[in-house]
Design an enzyme around this catalytic site. Sequence first.
Site, PDB file in Angstrom:
ATOM      1  N   SER A   1       0.761  -1.289   0.122  1.00  0.00           N
ATOM      2  CA  SER A   1       0.091  -0.187  -0.086  1.00  0.00           C
ATOM      3  C   SER A   1       0.849   1.429   0.131  1.00  0.00           C
ATOM      4  O   SER A   1       0.413   2.416  -0.268  1.00  0.00           O
ATOM      5  CB  SER A   1      -1.022  -0.097   1.272  1.00  0.00           C
ATOM      6  OG  SER A   1      -0.156  -0.335   2.484  1.00  0.00           O
TER       7      SER A   1
ATOM      8  N   ASP B   1       5.662  -7.363   2.507  1.00  0.00           N
ATOM      9  CA  ASP B   1       4.896  -7.651   1.519  1.00  0.00           C
ATOM     10  C   ASP B   1       5.464  -7.959   0.098  1.00  0.00           C
ATOM     11  O   ASP B   1       6.160  -7.064  -0.443  1.00  0.00           O
ATOM     12  CB  ASP B   1       3.828  -6.407   1.581  1.00  0.00           C
ATOM     13  CG  ASP B   1       2.257  -6.867   1.021  1.00  0.00           C
ATOM     14  OD1 ASP B   1       2.292  -7.897   0.919  1.00  0.00           O
ATOM     15  OD2 ASP B   1       1.696  -5.942   1.030  1.00  0.00           O
TER      16      ASP B   1
ATOM     17  N   LYS C   1       4.404 -11.882   3.138  1.00  0.00           N
ATOM     18  CA  LYS C   1       3.029 -12.097   2.976  1.00  0.00           C
ATOM     19  C   LYS C   1       2.813 -12.017   1.274  1.00  0.00           C
ATOM     20  O   LYS C   1       3.582 -11.316   0.629  1.00  0.00           O
ATOM     21  CB  LYS C   1       2.166 -10.860   3.766  1.00  0.00           C
ATOM     22  CG  LYS C   1       0.663 -10.736   3.127  1.00  0.00           C
ATOM     23  CD  LYS C   1      -0.082  -9.661   3.932  1.00  0.00           C
ATOM     24  CE  LYS C   1      -0.057  -8.262   3.324  1.00  0.00           C
ATOM     25  NZ  LYS C   1      -0.808  -8.331   1.784  1.00  0.00           N
TER      26      LYS C   1
ATOM     27  N   GLU D   1      -9.583  -9.472   3.645  1.00  0.00           N
ATOM     28  CA  GLU D   1      -9.994  -7.967   3.478  1.00  0.00           C
ATOM     29  C   GLU D   1     -11.168  -7.927   2.778  1.00  0.00           C
ATOM     30  O   GLU D   1     -11.414  -8.570   1.773  1.00  0.00           O
ATOM     31  CB  GLU D   1      -8.873  -7.585   2.422  1.00  0.00           C
ATOM     32  CG  GLU D   1      -9.136  -6.167   2.174  1.00  0.00           C
ATOM     33  CD  GLU D   1      -7.733  -5.206   1.652  1.00  0.00           C
ATOM     34  OE1 GLU D   1      -6.723  -6.107   1.705  1.00  0.00           O
ATOM     35  OE2 GLU D   1      -8.168  -4.238   1.350  1.00  0.00           O
TER      36      GLU D   1
HETATM   37  O1  KIV Z   1      -0.345  -3.401   1.584  1.00  0.00           O
HETATM   38  C1  KIV Z   1      -1.000  -3.260   2.525  1.00  0.00           C
HETATM   39  O2  KIV Z   1      -1.107  -2.419   3.275  1.00  0.00           O
HETATM   40  C2  KIV Z   1      -1.929  -4.334   2.733  1.00  0.00           C
HETATM   41  C3  KIV Z   1      -3.003  -4.474   3.860  1.00  0.00           C
HETATM   42  C4  KIV Z   1      -4.192  -3.710   3.180  1.00  0.00           C
HETATM   43  C5  KIV Z   1      -3.321  -5.516   4.767  1.00  0.00           C
HETATM   44  O3  KIV Z   1      -1.778  -5.584   2.305  1.00  0.00           O
END
Ligand code: KIV
Length: 282
Positions: free
Chosen positions: A47, A85, A115, A184
């Site tokens: 994000s 992420d 993740k 989500e």
């Molecule tokens: O990238 C992010 O911030 C996310 C959240 C919305 C869980 O994946």
Amino acid sequence: MSAKITILDVRKAKEEGRKLVMVTAYDYPFGLLADQAGVDIVLVGDSLGMVVMGLEGTVEVTMENMIHHTRAVVRGCKHPLVVGDMPFMSYNTSVRDAIINAGRLMKEGGCDVVKLEGGVDFAPTIQAIVKAGIPVMGHIGLTPQTAGSLGGFKMQGRDAAAAMQIIEDAKALQNAGVFSIILEAVPAPLGKLVAEAVRVPVIGIGAGPDVDGQVLVTHDMVGLFEKFIPKFVKQYANIRAVILEALTGYKKEVQNSAFPGPEHSFKMPEEALAQLKKMIGS
Ligand code: KIV
């Protein structure tokens, strides 16, 4: 300061009925603040493409972006588990690419776990990453990297068949070895059913209260990102207004010479000043 949170602590939280608290961070100051607030998990989310880099979505975020920001966050997080992420196309091309990039995020970024987004279709990829020794957090329901294919940033699992698929996704991820799952933008009753269907903690973002923990994008919850505020976001502060007031106040005081005052200026010994003036003949 309490000990570093591990994936075992995260798993245990569900067994003990203790809600997990997770937020995003993209740099050292926010990593440190999350640490000081005592949250369990910090996600360096892709994000960052939207809330930090000003992009329209997450698709353009690169491995280099993620490694750079993860390194900064990790320096501030002594206690929380740090999740890196995996950006779009860093795990979608092949299982080999997925393992290599998960390894890079951990080795070069310094995160504790990774993740990635996706359900049943990504179970073999997740299984391979876990087998390589890297703990994985899953992400199902609304998956922002592929929001286009899902019809936009919309609630998922509207009808029974779509809801059932999300439960199947959660089970497939659990069987693949994830230690927890982000869920989500789904109806609250479905959030509850998903959390009941698996043993691993289900951390919700727009999945209602009956899941095993909550995650929010920090910039949304503190009012730093105003472009788009999803229904599931609660704003706990309006930092944007505070920063804007500070910047406009500074601008005014520089323009009218109110800043810097004597308290923000260095003094010079009288004698040295007098000598200097003599030297320059003033
Ligand atoms: O990238 C992010 O911030 C996310 C959240 C919305 C869980 O994946």
